[in-house]
Motif scaffolding. Structure first.
Motif, short mmCIF file in Angstrom:
data_model
loop_
_atom_site.label_atom_id
_atom_site.label_comp_id
_atom_site.label_asym_id
_atom_site.label_seq_id
_atom_site.Cartn_x
_atom_site.Cartn_y
_atom_site.Cartn_z
N VAL A 277 0.86 -1.24 0.05
CA VAL A 277 0.04 0.07 0.12
C VAL A 277 1.04 1.18 0.01
CG1 VAL A 277 -1.86 1.12 1.35
CG2 VAL A 277 -1.74 -1.45 1.25
N PRO A 278 1.21 1.75 -1.14
CA PRO A 278 2.06 3.24 -1.10
C PRO A 278 1.32 4.18 -0.61
CG PRO A 278 1.18 2.62 -3.23
CD PRO A 278 0.91 1.29 -2.47
N PRO A 279 2.13 4.94 0.08
CA PRO A 279 1.50 6.31 0.53
C PRO A 279 0.81 7.22 -0.55
CG PRO A 279 3.80 6.28 0.73
CD PRO A 279 3.68 5.05 0.08
N THR A 280 1.47 7.33 -1.57
CA THR A 280 1.15 8.15 -2.74
C THR A 280 0.92 7.11 -3.99
OG1 THR A 280 3.42 8.51 -3.15
CG2 THR A 280 2.21 9.99 -1.63
N LEU A 281 0.08 7.94 -4.91
CA LEU A 281 -0.24 7.39 -6.06
C LEU A 281 0.79 7.55 -7.09
CD1 LEU A 281 -4.20 7.75 -6.28
CD2 LEU A 281 -2.87 5.72 -5.17
N GLU A 282 0.69 6.93 -8.20
CA GLU A 282 1.78 7.37 -9.30
C GLU A 282 1.91 8.75 -9.75
OE1 GLU A 282 1.28 4.90 -12.65
OE2 GLU A 282 1.90 2.93 -11.50
N ASP A 283 0.70 9.57 -9.53
CA ASP A 283 0.67 10.94 -9.95
C ASP A 283 1.19 12.02 -8.72
OD1 ASP A 283 -1.43 10.72 -8.35
OD2 ASP A 283 -2.85 11.51 -9.62
N GLY A 284 1.49 11.13 -7.72
CA GLY A 284 1.99 12.03 -6.78
C GLY A 284 0.92 12.37 -5.62
N SER A 285 -0.28 11.80 -6.01
CA SER A 285 -1.36 12.45 -5.10
C SER A 285 -1.71 11.45 -3.81
CB SER A 285 -2.78 12.45 -5.69
OG SER A 285 -3.09 11.36 -6.28
N PRO A 286 -2.14 11.68 -2.57
CA PRO A 286 -2.02 10.87 -1.40
C PRO A 286 -2.95 9.67 -1.72
CG PRO A 286 -2.60 13.16 -0.78
CD PRO A 286 -2.43 13.22 -2.24
N HIS A 287 -2.48 8.73 -1.48
CA HIS A 287 -3.17 7.38 -1.42
C HIS A 287 -4.69 7.46 -0.55
CE1 HIS A 287 -3.20 2.74 -2.06
NE2 HIS A 287 -4.35 3.20 -2.45
N THR A 288 -5.88 7.36 -0.78
CA THR A 288 -6.91 7.39 0.05
C THR A 288 -7.46 5.99 0.64
OG1 THR A 288 -8.51 7.98 -1.39
CG2 THR A 288 -7.44 9.83 -0.55
N LEU A 289 -8.20 5.99 1.60
CA LEU A 289 -8.91 4.79 1.97
C LEU A 289 -9.56 4.19 0.90
CD1 LEU A 289 -9.24 2.48 4.28
CD2 LEU A 289 -11.06 3.99 4.93
N VAL A 290 -10.83 5.17 0.39
CA VAL A 290 -11.66 4.82 -0.59
C VAL A 290 -11.04 4.28 -1.92
CG1 VAL A 290 -11.88 6.85 -1.53
CG2 VAL A 290 -13.75 5.83 -1.53
N HIS A 291 -9.82 4.90 -2.19
CA HIS A 291 -9.17 4.34 -3.42
C HIS A 291 -8.60 2.80 -3.11
CE1 HIS A 291 -5.59 3.73 -6.21
NE2 HIS A 291 -6.40 4.49 -7.13
N TYR A 292 -8.11 2.60 -1.83
CA TYR A 292 -7.56 1.31 -1.67
C TYR A 292 -8.79 0.20 -1.59
CZ TYR A 292 -5.98 -2.25 1.65
OH TYR A 292 -5.57 -3.48 2.29
N LEU A 293 -9.77 0.58 -1.03
CA LEU A 293 -10.98 -0.25 -0.86
C LEU A 293 -11.61 -0.39 -2.33
CD1 LEU A 293 -12.55 1.21 2.54
CD2 LEU A 293 -11.16 -0.93 1.95
N SER A 294 -11.45 0.48 -3.16
CA SER A 294 -12.33 0.30 -4.57
C SER A 294 -11.43 -0.66 -5.15
CB SER A 294 -12.68 1.43 -4.94
OG SER A 294 -11.52 2.29 -5.20
N THR A 295 -10.23 -0.51 -5.08
CA THR A 295 -9.27 -1.45 -5.77
C THR A 295 -9.33 -2.80 -5.25
OG1 THR A 295 -7.81 0.55 -6.06
CG2 THR A 295 -6.85 -1.63 -6.45
N HIS A 296 -9.31 -2.83 -4.11
CA HIS A 296 -9.24 -4.44 -3.49
C HIS A 296 -10.57 -5.07 -3.40
CE1 HIS A 296 -5.10 -2.77 -2.60
NE2 HIS A 296 -4.58 -4.13 -2.54
N LEU A 297 -11.56 -4.36 -3.12
CA LEU A 297 -12.91 -4.79 -2.98
C LEU A 297 -13.80 -4.27 -3.69
CD1 LEU A 297 -12.86 -5.09 1.00
CD2 LEU A 297 -12.43 -7.05 -0.50
N PRO A 298 -13.89 -4.15 -5.04
CA PRO A 298 -14.76 -3.30 -5.78
C PRO A 298 -16.14 -3.80 -5.86
CG PRO A 298 -13.46 -4.96 -7.11
CD PRO A 298 -12.85 -4.94 -5.76
N LEU A 299 -16.57 -4.72 -5.28
CA LEU A 299 -17.66 -5.40 -5.31
C LEU A 299 -18.59 -4.69 -4.31
CD1 LEU A 299 -17.76 -8.99 -6.54
CD2 LEU A 299 -18.27 -7.09 -7.94
N LEU A 300 -17.80 -4.55 -3.01
CA LEU A 300 -18.29 -3.79 -1.78
C LEU A 300 -18.28 -2.36 -1.81
CD1 LEU A 300 -16.97 -6.30 0.92
CD2 LEU A 300 -19.31 -6.20 0.01
#
Length: 349
Positions: A277-300
């Protein structure tokens, strides 16, 4: 009944350089408690025990562990429940817990995580008349069954003793240290006095003693230097270990410059998920919880745009976590005492 009303601390706070808001959230999560109802298995009560008082209530620290409660529970049982002669024959190292539903409890998990995991597991069971929405979570005692003999050693792995608990705790710290920095130099560089001290902070529920040492291995949320470029990334999408970056100490210790945030995702009655879980995304923006969850659990947690009903929720330390919370900030302010960001996912009713 026993209660840990306030944190025991002595002297002055250790991390004077830590932002006040960071210290506040760390203290709030540290001082969290959960109610436990501990009942001795009636079939295992020694002869001449007082069967009307075999239940014990305690408001236990979230950061503590079940083996650390054993001495207090034993004192109560010896003073009130057990016949003195029969009680002396019992061996504390053979005691073990299971939930009221018959689930073997993981003694090496923090008590708060056990409580939250039970909460999300209840979210997939048929609703009772007293069940409520997760937006209005009711804090009720977690009912535990204490067994006094025949521990299932093949499932417990190690004897649920305080020493085994310490070893497991230190192992979790080292693993989190490696994931965070790319090496374990910060942990292995601690003097034995410090390594013992961080565990004593857990045993005594002493915030200052714990953070006096933990501040040497956990990142800060102090803002990076003005004009500092965003952390460089490699093809795998996560930042390089700060230990190899030519930065000043404050930048190296910044939560947004770690290699990865130690995160574990707990699902109801399901597996524990762990990923980089990197602290920032490739564009340099902060990695948020909603991005993390939608990436790993897109059905929920369906990616945006999504306008349907809420399907699931994320909880840490017994509270709902805002979707836009940044993973780096969670790692610095809301990680457990073992260094891990433990996100429990429940199903919305």
């Amino acid at each position: 009944m026993s209660a840990y009303g306030t944190t025991r601390h002595h002297g002055q706070p250790s991390a004077n350089s830590t932002p006040a808001s960071t210290t506040l959230f760390r203290r709030l999560s540290w001082e969290g408690t959960v109610p436990l109802e501990i009942r001795v298995d009636s079939k295992e009560l020694p002869a001449n025990s007082d069967r009307g008082l075999e239940c014990y209530y305690i408001q236990a620290p979230r950061v503590s562990y079940l083996p650390l409660l054993m001495p207090e529970i034993r004192r109560f049982l010896m003073d009130v429940v057990f016949d003195e002669a029969a009680g002396k024959m019992l061996k504390e190292e053979e005691w073990w817990f299971e939930s009221e539903e018959g689930t073997l409890l993981k003694w090496h998990w923090p008590i708060g995580l056990i409580y939250d995991n039970h909460t999300i597991s209840a979210s997939i069971r048929p609703p009772s008349q007293t069940s409520t929405s997760h937006h209005n979570l009711q804090v009720t005692p977690l009912k535990l069954i204490l067994h006094l003999a025949s521990p299932p050693t093949e499932k417990l792995l190690l004897s649920p003793s305080a020493e085994s608990c310490k070893q497991a705790f230190m192992g979790q710290l080292k693993e989190a240290d490696f994931i965070r920095w790319g090496n374990t130099k910060r942990m292995t560089g601690l003097r034995k006095q410090d390594q013992d001290g961080i565990w004593e902070g857990i045993k005594e529920h002493n915030f200052d003693d714990y953070w006096r040492v933990a501040s040497k291995i956990v990142p800060t949320t102090a803002p990076a230097r003005s004009g500092s470029p965003p952390p460089s990334t490699n093809p795998s999408g996560h930042t390089r270990p700060p230990s190899v970056d030519p930065q000043s100490a404050p930048d190296r210790d910044n939560a947004y410059n770690v290699r990865s945030v130690p995160v574990r995702l707990y699902l109801p009655d399901g597996p524990v998920m762990q990923d980089v879980v990197p602290p920032t995304l490739e564009d340099g923006s902060p990695h948020t919880l909603v991005h993390y969850l939608s990436t790993h659990l897109p059905l929920l947690f369906p990616p945006t745009p999504y306008s349907g009903p809420e399907l699931a929720y994320a909880m840490m330390h017994g509270v709902l976590v805002p979707p836009d919370a940044e993973m780096a900030w969670l790692g610095a302010c809301m990680a457990g005492a073992d260094g891990w960001v433990s996100v429990c996912v429940g199903i919305a009713r």
